[in-house]
Design an enzyme around this catalytic site. Sequence first.
Site, PDB file in Angstrom:
ATOM      1  N   ASP A 106      44.507  33.595  32.796  1.00  0.00           N
ATOM      2  CA  ASP A 106      43.171  33.212  33.271  1.00  0.00           C
ATOM      3  C   ASP A 106      42.315  32.605  32.158  1.00  0.00           C
ATOM      4  OD1 ASP A 106      41.208  32.746  35.133  1.00  0.00           O
ATOM      5  OD2 ASP A 106      40.583  34.827  35.339  1.00  0.00           O
ATOM      6  N   ASP A 107      41.578  33.443  31.439  1.00  0.00           N
ATOM      7  CA  ASP A 107      40.739  32.986  30.319  1.00  0.00           C
ATOM      8  C   ASP A 107      41.186  33.720  29.060  1.00  0.00           C
ATOM      9  OD1 ASP A 107      38.640  31.295  31.733  1.00  0.00           O
ATOM     10  OD2 ASP A 107      38.475  33.173  32.846  1.00  0.00           O
ATOM     11  N   GLY A 144      34.456  29.220  40.599  1.00  0.00           N
ATOM     12  CA  GLY A 144      33.042  29.554  40.472  1.00  0.00           C
ATOM     13  C   GLY A 144      32.613  30.622  41.458  1.00  0.00           C
ATOM     14  N   HIS A 166      47.744  29.782  35.676  1.00  0.00           N
ATOM     15  CA  HIS A 166      46.300  29.958  35.894  1.00  0.00           C
ATOM     16  C   HIS A 166      45.668  30.255  34.539  1.00  0.00           C
ATOM     17  CE1 HIS A 166      42.939  31.093  38.797  1.00  0.00           C
ATOM     18  NE2 HIS A 166      42.437  31.334  37.600  1.00  0.00           N
ATOM     19  N   HIS A 207      42.525  28.741  32.085  1.00  0.00           N
ATOM     20  CA  HIS A 207      41.370  27.858  31.926  1.00  0.00           C
ATOM     21  C   HIS A 207      41.274  27.347  30.495  1.00  0.00           C
ATOM     22  CE1 HIS A 207      39.253  28.686  35.813  1.00  0.00           C
ATOM     23  NE2 HIS A 207      40.038  29.752  35.775  1.00  0.00           N
ATOM     24  N   GLU A 238      38.893  36.735  45.557  1.00  0.00           N
ATOM     25  CA  GLU A 238      38.609  37.438  44.298  1.00  0.00           C
ATOM     26  C   GLU A 238      37.304  38.211  44.458  1.00  0.00           C
ATOM     27  OE1 GLU A 238      38.117  36.425  39.514  1.00  0.00           O
ATOM     28  OE2 GLU A 238      37.844  34.839  40.985  1.00  0.00           O
TER      29      GLU A 238
END
Length: 331
Positions: free
Chosen positions: A278-279, A170, A12, A14, A200
């Site tokens: 994630d990010d 999103g 996961h 991005h 989430e």
Amino acid sequence: MIDTSIPLVDLHRHLDGNVRVNTIWELGHQHGIALPADSLETLAPFVQIQGKETSLVAFLKKLDWMVAVLADLDAVKRVAYENVADAALSGLDYAELRFSPYYMAMNHKLPIEGVVEAVVDGVKAGLKDYNVKINLIGILSRSFGQAACTQELEGLLAHKQHLVAMDLAGDEMGFPGELFNDHFKRVRDADLAITAHAGEAAGSQSMWQAIQELGATRIGHGVNAIHDPKLMEYLAKHRIGIESCPTSNLHTSTVASYAEHPFRTFMDAGVLINLNTDDPGVSAIDINHEYRIAKSELKLTDAELAQVQRNGVEMAFLSDSERKALYAAKV
């Protein structure tokens, strides 16, 4: 702490949430884009988390700067290439990089299909220079509505041979998953795997919907599953993978502290769960950071961390032969 005999994966992650600060600076100046700071050093707080944000939406504002500088397809290709480099340099054996071409295209009105092509080209170039295995996941960004997601889906499906899966990401509260059932029927018809951000910002019902209606076999984050015993039982029984991102969950205020993160609850319930960044560009972390946090803050033992590593390989959108090859490369 990280078992070097087991493949290290990040599922996961991005691509558009991992743009280097110096790349934002350079692309901004190259294309005459006004940046919120007058030096590289003072730019960092605008694009990376300092402490934690008040909400997921506040967190996503940092992300916006990462795509604001994607002024042309060469910039997109550069960012994709650097994502492969960053994955390899952080010690990963395998990563699934997910990206939203609509989100990446919108600031400068780039062609959506062109963005997909540029990402694919950048990743291919990176794989020539770095020893890491990479697969791509396309994202439908629900925050922009059904019509935008249809455009996004068209652009992604035009290059479905370069994707292993599709994701829904999103604003989970404002744009519930049922709005996108038709989109994901097309994804299933294209024989792509499905993961979805769910549980989430919204409750467990969002996860049920993603699994039963969208066809998700993995869930991104899923922290709110712990309030639904039937869902927890279902996740464990059906080996639905939870892509857990503890630091991101803290940064978005999805959890108030590491101590309150439900990772341990999932493990104790026998749910398939792994660790992800994630990010990583926004959170200023790498996969090693997440394993350190899992040991020091989530109180996982070395044996449990090894199991989490194995879980990641099991959860990966790979064939059995590809999985075996990952393990064979570690011997």
